[in-house]
Enzyme design. Structure first.
Site, PDB file in Angstrom:
ATOM      1  NE  ARG A  66    -122.687  22.613  19.736  1.00 53.60           N
ATOM      2  CZ  ARG A  66    -123.779  23.329  19.476  1.00 53.60           C
ATOM      3  NH1 ARG A  66    -124.928  22.695  19.217  1.00 53.60           N
ATOM      4  NH2 ARG A  66    -123.743  24.639  19.485  1.00 53.60           N
TER       5      ARG A  66
ATOM      6  CB  CYS B 121    -128.423  25.716  24.177  1.00 57.99           C
ATOM      7  SG  CYS B 121    -129.511  26.943  23.426  1.00 57.99           S
TER       8      CYS B 121
END
Length: 222
Positions: free
Chosen positions: A141, A180
């Site tokens: 990611r 995040c």
């Protein structure tokens, strides 16, 4: 991330005796929206949740959980002025476990919000080149590979990768900002930094806020 009830089911099946369940989605976050998928709860909402959980001044809170939930509670407690808290790795627990609900006497939690432990979107966008920006998502990611979570794959330009589920890598000197996907697992990195004697700032909205702004730059690749 796909089943908001999984944590409660796990708790009801087996937990440390006396442990109170605190819900990341409903009690440790505000509703999703312009500030991301897991915005910080308001002081009033957090106060109510902690009071129901039996937390007040002088109470040492030991949090455990999975997927960053324990560290999110640890971070929020400190953010709202309750420094008497710690994180337990459940795998290190060798005592009994039991299922079902727990009851606890309600207390009065007093929130004293800090103002020096977060950074907002505009400030991060302006100052990112002067900060040590750390992305706690998994490498795929961080690298911007298509996935089922990030609407816009990618990262904040210049962000270093420190996956929440791996040991903390060596980071350069400077003021650290951790983010995040939505502000939960970044607290794992901040907890590890704290244990190492170094603190950092949380970008609460994280990528789920940044990706909503097409005017902001996006970086991909290794």
């Amino acid at each position: 991330m796909t089943d908001a009830e999984e944590g409660r089911r796990d708790y009801l099946e087996s937990h440390i005796p006396g442990a109170v369940f605190v819900d990341v989605e409903r009690e440790l976050s505000a509703p999703p929206g312009a500030l991301g998928r897991h915005p910080l709860p308001t002081a009033a909402a957090f106060t109510e949740a902690m009071s129901r959980a039996g937390i007040e001044a002088g109470v040492l809170v030991v949090a455990y959980g999975s997927l960053g939930g324990a560290e999110r509670l640890w971070w929020l407690l400190r953010h709202f002025g309750h420094d008497e808290c710690a994180v337990l790795d459940l795998g290190a627990w060798h005592g009994p476990l039991r299922g079902g609900e727990e009851t606890v006497e309600r207390t009065t939690f007093e929130a004293r919000p800090r103002t020096d432990d977060t950074i907002e979107l505009a400030d991060l966008a302006e100052r990112r080149d002067a900060l040590v920006v750390v992305d706690a998502r998994v490498p795929e990611r961080w690298g911007g590979e298509p996935n089922d979570v990030d609407r816009v794959p990618g990262r904040v330009p210049g962000a270093l990768n420190a996956p929440w589920n791996e040991p903390l890598p060596s980071l350069p000197d400077g003021e650290v900002v951790a983010y995040c996907g939505s502000g939960v697992t970044a607290t794992v990195v901040l907890h590890r930094l704290h244990l190492a004697g170094r603190d950092g700032l949380l970008f609460p909205g994280s990528w789920s806020e940044w990706e909503q702004h097409p005017e902001l730059p996006v970086e991909r690749g290794d």
